[in-house]
Design an enzyme around this catalytic site. Sequence first.
Site, PDB file in Angstrom:
ATOM      1  N   TYR A 152      10.686 -11.480  -9.122  1.00 21.71           N
ATOM      2  CA  TYR A 152      10.129 -12.403  -8.648  1.00 21.71           C
ATOM      3  C   TYR A 152      10.383 -13.750 -10.245  1.00 21.71           C
ATOM      4  CZ  TYR A 152       8.004 -16.640  -5.811  1.00 21.71           C
ATOM      5  OH  TYR A 152       7.494 -17.449  -5.187  1.00 21.71           O
ATOM      6  N   LYS A 156      12.459 -16.855 -10.372  1.00 21.20           N
ATOM      7  CA  LYS A 156      11.707 -18.158 -10.725  1.00 21.20           C
ATOM      8  C   LYS A 156      11.650 -19.169 -12.260  1.00 21.20           C
ATOM      9  CE  LYS A 156      10.490 -18.675  -6.503  1.00 21.20           C
ATOM     10  NZ  LYS A 156      11.291 -19.532  -5.485  1.00 21.20           N
TER      11      LYS A 156
HETATM   12  P1  NAP Z   1       7.808 -17.890   3.742  1.00 17.64           P
HETATM   13  O1  NAP Z   1       6.315 -18.132   4.808  1.00 17.64           O
HETATM   14  O2  NAP Z   1       7.935 -16.070   3.704  1.00 17.64           O
HETATM   15  O3  NAP Z   1       9.064 -18.599   4.361  1.00 17.64           O
HETATM   16  C1  NAP Z   1       9.955 -18.071   3.591  1.00 17.64           C
HETATM   17  C2  NAP Z   1      11.715 -18.110   4.685  1.00 17.64           C
HETATM   18  O4  NAP Z   1      12.825 -17.813   4.209  1.00 17.64           O
HETATM   19  C3  NAP Z   1      10.879 -17.272   5.678  1.00 17.64           C
HETATM   20  O5  NAP Z   1      11.369 -18.125   6.806  1.00 17.64           O
HETATM   21  C4  NAP Z   1      12.628 -16.475   5.676  1.00 17.64           C
HETATM   22  O6  NAP Z   1      13.208 -16.011   6.430  1.00 17.64           O
HETATM   23  C5  NAP Z   1      13.561 -17.536   4.618  1.00 17.64           C
HETATM   24  N1  NAP Z   1      14.682 -16.563   4.185  1.00 17.64           N
HETATM   25  C6  NAP Z   1      14.963 -15.175   3.564  1.00 17.64           C
HETATM   26  N2  NAP Z   1      15.792 -15.155   3.092  1.00 17.64           N
HETATM   27  C7  NAP Z   1      16.788 -15.796   3.528  1.00 17.64           C
HETATM   28  C8  NAP Z   1      18.103 -16.022   3.349  1.00 17.64           C
HETATM   29  N3  NAP Z   1      18.350 -14.636   2.529  1.00 17.64           N
HETATM   30  N4  NAP Z   1      18.147 -16.948   3.549  1.00 17.64           N
HETATM   31  C9  NAP Z   1      17.875 -17.870   4.234  1.00 17.64           C
HETATM   32  N5  NAP Z   1      16.598 -17.605   4.855  1.00 17.64           N
HETATM   33  C10 NAP Z   1      15.428 -16.391   4.375  1.00 17.64           C
HETATM   34  O7  NAP Z   1       7.574 -17.998   2.310  1.00 17.64           O
HETATM   35  P2  NAP Z   1       6.417 -19.662   1.741  1.00 17.64           P
HETATM   36  O8  NAP Z   1       5.373 -19.363   1.190  1.00 17.64           O
HETATM   37  O9  NAP Z   1       6.663 -20.473   2.504  1.00 17.64           O
HETATM   38  O10 NAP Z   1       7.336 -19.879   0.641  1.00 17.64           O
HETATM   39  C11 NAP Z   1       8.636 -20.749   0.266  1.00 17.64           C
HETATM   40  C12 NAP Z   1       9.317 -21.353  -1.089  1.00 17.64           C
HETATM   41  O11 NAP Z   1       7.963 -21.177  -1.720  1.00 17.64           O
HETATM   42  C13 NAP Z   1       9.656 -19.725  -1.716  1.00 17.64           C
HETATM   43  O12 NAP Z   1      10.654 -19.330  -2.498  1.00 17.64           O
HETATM   44  C14 NAP Z   1       8.367 -18.963  -2.738  1.00 17.64           C
HETATM   45  O13 NAP Z   1       8.818 -18.052  -3.180  1.00 17.64           O
HETATM   46  C15 NAP Z   1       8.199 -19.774  -2.637  1.00 17.64           C
HETATM   47  N6  NAP Z   1       6.568 -20.057  -2.940  1.00 17.64           N
HETATM   48  C16 NAP Z   1       5.538 -20.258  -2.419  1.00 17.64           C
HETATM   49  C17 NAP Z   1       3.983 -19.961  -3.006  1.00 17.64           C
HETATM   50  C18 NAP Z   1       3.503 -19.530  -1.713  1.00 17.64           C
HETATM   51  O14 NAP Z   1       1.903 -19.120  -2.692  1.00 17.64           O
HETATM   52  N7  NAP Z   1       2.834 -18.901  -0.356  1.00 17.64           N
HETATM   53  C19 NAP Z   1       3.995 -19.893  -4.224  1.00 17.64           C
HETATM   54  C20 NAP Z   1       4.748 -19.968  -4.774  1.00 17.64           C
HETATM   55  C21 NAP Z   1       5.908 -20.305  -4.708  1.00 17.64           C
HETATM   56  P3  NAP Z   1      12.586 -14.104   7.721  1.00 17.64           P
HETATM   57  O15 NAP Z   1      10.921 -14.570   7.972  1.00 17.64           O
HETATM   58  O16 NAP Z   1      13.239 -14.634   8.488  1.00 17.64           O
HETATM   59  O17 NAP Z   1      12.267 -13.549   6.287  1.00 17.64           O
END
Ligand code: NAP
Length: 251
Positions: A152, A156
């Site tokens: 990851y 990133k």
């Molecule tokens: P999340 O709640 O897990 O949502 C991610 C979404 O992406 C889910 O709806 C998932 O679908 C979808 N997804 C996964 N694989 C995919 C694919 N191959 N094609 C299309 N859609 C896909 O994550 P989040 O926390 O909102 O994170 C959003 C972004 O922010 C990510 O890039 C994450 O790495 C980044 N981020 C998050 C955090 C944090 O603390 N949450 C911190 C830093 C960065 P499914 O539900 O079907 O799997």
Amino acid sequence: MSTSRVAIVTGAARGIGAATAARLARDGHQVAVLDLDEGACAGTVEAVRAAGGTALAVGVDVSRADQVEAAVTRVAEQLGAPTVLVNNAGIIRDNLIFRMTEDDWDAVLGVHLRGAFLMTRATQSFMTQEKWGRIVNLSSSSALGNRGQANYSAAKAGMQGFTKTLAIELGRFGVTANAVAPGFIQTDMTRSTAERIGVPFEDFIAHSAEQIPVQRVGQPEDIAATVSFLCSEEAGFVSGQVIYVAGGPLD
Ligand code: NAP
């Protein structure tokens, strides 16, 4: 006054993507809500429509070139030329390096990096034709290194280099590219991390908040607000930047 554009947000069925889609719709844009399962996008689409906006649900695996091409074509046909792209779709497959499998590595690099590459390649021609575009890529504080996240953090950090190169290549066409690097945001992703390490989510949040200068964890709307700015007309001179949105300084 802001101009209405067609925006694509990937991974917009929930979490940060859903909040970003809602925010961009409130900013006056038509929003394509992309996620793996088209049916799972219904909540985001309904929220946008209930607030008077326009949204379209599209099922796509962003790591698959054929699906990405079909999805972007559908957005262009049904909403118009997409000139705002938020590469937000993401997964985690955490493991210490000695336990990390090739599948763990390929899956994470595939969704984040390959996915952002494929989505950007498929949409950039609409932006260069319009002589206007905004690309925002989701990086993470984990780009600076995080135990159990070799895959990851590599993805990133890769998003940051990818963003800077896009800014250099596409700037002459009026297209900006920036990365937003969130710290701890309260979503299903951080909930699953808490589950994996066997800590109740509430305790995980409380402990994390203590380490953060503003003494709270982030909410999806904190990221959506930053993305909104970077996609605005006014942000046209901000490009190739990485903005850490983490409640305190990181470097
Ligand atoms: P999340 O709640 O897990 O949502 C991610 C979404 O992406 C889910 O709806 C998932 O679908 C979808 N997804 C996964 N694989 C995919 C694919 N191959 N094609 C299309 N859609 C896909 O994550 P989040 O926390 O909102 O994170 C959003 C972004 O922010 C990510 O890039 C994450 O790495 C980044 N981020 C998050 C955090 C944090 O603390 N949450 C911190 C830093 C960065 P499914 O539900 O079907 O799997």
